[in-house]
Write an enzyme that holds these catalytic residues in place. Structure first.
Site, PDB file in Angstrom:
ATOM      1  N   GLU A 166       1.536  -8.525  -6.932  1.00  0.00           N
ATOM      2  CA  GLU A 166       1.945  -6.545  -7.233  1.00  0.00           C
ATOM      3  C   GLU A 166       0.993  -5.741  -6.795  1.00  0.00           C
ATOM      4  O   GLU A 166       0.292  -5.670  -7.639  1.00  0.00           O
ATOM      5  CB  GLU A 166       2.936  -5.958  -7.816  1.00  0.00           C
ATOM      6  CG  GLU A 166       3.160  -5.365  -6.957  1.00  0.00           C
ATOM      7  CD  GLU A 166       5.068  -4.103  -7.580  1.00  0.00           C
ATOM      8  OE1 GLU A 166       5.268  -3.043  -8.026  1.00  0.00           O
ATOM      9  OE2 GLU A 166       5.710  -5.113  -7.921  1.00  0.00           O
TER      10      GLU A 166
ATOM     11  N   GLU B  29      -2.847  -2.059 -11.236  1.00  0.00           N
ATOM     12  CA  GLU B  29      -3.062  -1.070 -11.080  1.00  0.00           C
ATOM     13  C   GLU B  29      -3.900   0.326 -11.402  1.00  0.00           C
ATOM     14  O   GLU B  29      -3.894  -0.148 -12.642  1.00  0.00           O
ATOM     15  CB  GLU B  29      -1.710   0.070 -11.343  1.00  0.00           C
ATOM     16  CG  GLU B  29      -1.312   0.944 -11.627  1.00  0.00           C
ATOM     17  CD  GLU B  29      -1.234   1.791  -9.822  1.00  0.00           C
ATOM     18  OE1 GLU B  29      -2.135   2.888 -10.284  1.00  0.00           O
ATOM     19  OE2 GLU B  29      -0.680   1.137  -9.318  1.00  0.00           O
TER      20      GLU B  29
ATOM     21  N   ASP C 235      -8.893  -2.586 -10.276  1.00  0.00           N
ATOM     22  CA  ASP C 235      -9.230  -2.781  -9.161  1.00  0.00           C
ATOM     23  C   ASP C 235      -8.481  -4.138  -8.771  1.00  0.00           C
ATOM     24  O   ASP C 235      -8.943  -5.213  -9.317  1.00  0.00           O
ATOM     25  CB  ASP C 235     -10.653  -2.875  -8.665  1.00  0.00           C
ATOM     26  CG  ASP C 235     -10.515  -2.241  -6.984  1.00  0.00           C
ATOM     27  OD1 ASP C 235      -9.701  -3.239  -6.172  1.00  0.00           O
ATOM     28  OD2 ASP C 235     -11.661  -1.642  -6.329  1.00  0.00           O
TER      29      ASP C 235
ATOM     30  N   ASP D  39      -0.988   3.589  -0.880  1.00  0.00           N
ATOM     31  CA  ASP D  39      -1.107   5.227  -0.441  1.00  0.00           C
ATOM     32  C   ASP D  39      -1.932   5.280   1.173  1.00  0.00           C
ATOM     33  O   ASP D  39      -2.245   3.953   1.256  1.00  0.00           O
ATOM     34  CB  ASP D  39      -3.097   5.772  -1.433  1.00  0.00           C
ATOM     35  CG  ASP D  39      -3.501   6.678  -1.093  1.00  0.00           C
ATOM     36  OD1 ASP D  39      -2.921   7.148  -0.220  1.00  0.00           O
ATOM     37  OD2 ASP D  39      -4.026   7.064  -2.417  1.00  0.00           O
TER      38      ASP D  39
ATOM     39  N   LYS E 210      -4.600  11.031   6.599  1.00  0.00           N
ATOM     40  CA  LYS E 210      -6.030  11.291   7.698  1.00  0.00           C
ATOM     41  C   LYS E 210      -6.815  10.266   8.327  1.00  0.00           C
ATOM     42  O   LYS E 210      -7.249   9.137   7.968  1.00  0.00           O
ATOM     43  CB  LYS E 210      -6.823  11.956   7.136  1.00  0.00           C
ATOM     44  CG  LYS E 210      -6.445  13.628   6.627  1.00  0.00           C
ATOM     45  CD  LYS E 210      -7.511  14.068   5.892  1.00  0.00           C
ATOM     46  CE  LYS E 210      -7.288  15.120   5.444  1.00  0.00           C
ATOM     47  NZ  LYS E 210      -8.257  16.602   4.573  1.00  0.00           N
TER      48      LYS E 210
ATOM     49  N   ASP F 114       6.964   4.079   4.497  1.00  0.00           N
ATOM     50  CA  ASP F 114       7.513   5.138   4.720  1.00  0.00           C
ATOM     51  C   ASP F 114       6.619   6.184   5.761  1.00  0.00           C
ATOM     52  O   ASP F 114       7.235   6.500   6.565  1.00  0.00           O
ATOM     53  CB  ASP F 114       7.971   5.680   3.932  1.00  0.00           C
ATOM     54  CG  ASP F 114       6.914   7.048   2.701  1.00  0.00           C
ATOM     55  OD1 ASP F 114       6.351   6.143   2.021  1.00  0.00           O
ATOM     56  OD2 ASP F 114       7.381   8.667   3.090  1.00  0.00           O
TER      57      ASP F 114
ATOM     58  N   ARG G  48       9.828   5.264  -7.435  1.00  0.00           N
ATOM     59  CA  ARG G  48      10.247   6.650  -7.469  1.00  0.00           C
ATOM     60  C   ARG G  48       9.372   7.086  -6.619  1.00  0.00           C
ATOM     61  O   ARG G  48       9.628   7.773  -5.807  1.00  0.00           O
ATOM     62  CB  ARG G  48       9.451   6.841  -8.616  1.00  0.00           C
ATOM     63  CG  ARG G  48       7.663   6.493  -8.590  1.00  0.00           C
ATOM     64  CD  ARG G  48       7.712   6.363 -10.081  1.00  0.00           C
ATOM     65  NE  ARG G  48       7.067   7.656 -11.100  1.00  0.00           N
ATOM     66  CZ  ARG G  48       6.900   8.465 -11.165  1.00  0.00           C
ATOM     67  NH1 ARG G  48       5.173   8.249 -10.527  1.00  0.00           N
ATOM     68  NH2 ARG G  48       6.446   9.285 -11.999  1.00  0.00           N
ATOM     69  N   TYR G  49       8.787   6.389  -5.583  1.00  0.00           N
ATOM     70  CA  TYR G  49       8.041   7.094  -4.325  1.00  0.00           C
ATOM     71  C   TYR G  49       8.591   6.653  -3.406  1.00  0.00           C
ATOM     72  O   TYR G  49       8.543   7.260  -2.508  1.00  0.00           O
ATOM     73  CB  TYR G  49       6.854   6.206  -4.491  1.00  0.00           C
ATOM     74  CG  TYR G  49       5.377   6.146  -5.229  1.00  0.00           C
ATOM     75  CD1 TYR G  49       4.967   6.955  -4.875  1.00  0.00           C
ATOM     76  CD2 TYR G  49       5.309   4.870  -6.422  1.00  0.00           C
ATOM     77  CE1 TYR G  49       4.103   7.546  -6.418  1.00  0.00           C
ATOM     78  CE2 TYR G  49       4.559   5.016  -7.643  1.00  0.00           C
ATOM     79  CZ  TYR G  49       3.378   6.529  -6.781  1.00  0.00           C
ATOM     80  OH  TYR G  49       2.978   6.789  -8.260  1.00  0.00           O
ATOM     81  N   GLU G  50       9.753   5.658  -3.363  1.00  0.00           N
ATOM     82  CA  GLU G  50      10.924   5.711  -2.122  1.00  0.00           C
ATOM     83  C   GLU G  50      11.682   6.702  -2.792  1.00  0.00           C
ATOM     84  O   GLU G  50      12.066   7.177  -1.357  1.00  0.00           O
ATOM     85  CB  GLU G  50      11.374   4.005  -2.385  1.00  0.00           C
ATOM     86  CG  GLU G  50      12.792   3.757  -1.225  1.00  0.00           C
ATOM     87  CD  GLU G  50      12.793   2.723  -1.011  1.00  0.00           C
ATOM     88  OE1 GLU G  50      12.679   2.442  -0.711  1.00  0.00           O
ATOM     89  OE2 GLU G  50      14.728   2.149  -1.790  1.00  0.00           O
TER      90      GLU G  50
END
Length: 233
Positions: A65, A90, A117, A139, A143, A175, A213-215
């Site tokens: 992951e 992570e 990384d 992430d 931009k 998303d 949590r991000y979803e």
């Protein structure tokens, strides 16, 4: 693969957010060593010798992951699949501490993490060693001038393709519509195939999916999740 010199790598994004609570600091101090994936950092493995995954996990299948956030999905998969070795990378220490809190309440034996990384991990994974990989709500770097920082670029995808076995599955959830666009452009170029046949193939989450949590944040902001599955060819 043996590399004699450490490559120059920009790392974009946060390493640490809000001040860690005392409890979270204790997780990092007391619990990280139990699930740490050793011999990944350049200081510990400067010659970039491949990991002996069989000795680490004693499992046939290894999953990866990439950026596990708060660790909800990583923990879910580790508990659901005790016969699979699962690696999570992570760099965000707050997320690492959150996962360690979950591990303290529900210990797992088949999970190893690297608080850094993911490219360091891919350096030392044997070729064709990963049976499944997850890139979940990465992430978005919205931009346009920052799109090169996204994971779905050759700098990241080529090493990922090297470590994934033929027939392995790469799951991507996002998303952000423009991230979907870049994903569908770049991942097939790296040696993967998108085999979607109907809209529900990207609208519907996987059978073994747990919402992160991000979803949940995306849904609260009325953004539409996309679930993309690719096969290494």
């Amino acid at each position: 693969m043996v590399v004699s010199e450490r490559p120059y790598r920009n790392f974009y994004g946060r390493i640490k957010g809000k001040t860690l609570r005392k409890r979270q600091l204790s997780y990092l101090k007391e619990d990280l060593a139990r699930v740490l994936l050793d011999l990944v950092s350049w200081d510990d493995n400067p010659k970039r010798m491949p990991l002996d995954l069989g000795a680490i996990f004693q499992c046939t299948d290894i999953w990866l992951e990439i950026g596990f956030g708060g660790g909800e999905h990583l923990m879910f998969q580790a508990l659901r699949n005790p016969d699979v070795g699962i690696i999570g990378a992570e760099p965000y220490l707050n997320g690492v501490a959150m996962l360690l809190g979950k591990v303290r309440s529900q210990p797992v034996e088949n999970m190893r993490i690297y608080p850094g990384d993911v490219r360091d991990v891919m350096d030392v994974l044997p070729a064709g060693s990963i049976a499944r990989a997850f890139l979940l709500y990465p992430d978005p770097w919205p931009k346009k001038r920052h799109h090169r920082r996204r994971f779905v670029t050759p700098e990241y995808l080529q090493p990922l393709a090297r470590v994934m076995r033929i027939g392995a599955v790469l799951r991507v959830a996002t998303d952000i519509p423009d991230y979907v666009r870049q994903t569908l452009e770049e991942i097939p170029r790296a040696g993967f195939e998108w085999r979607a046949e109907r809209p529900d193939d990207w609208r519907t989450s996987w059978d073994d999916w747990v919402s992160t949590r991000y979803e949940q944040k995306a849904l609260r902001n009325h953004r539409v999740p996309h679930y993309l599955s690719f096969v290494r060819v």
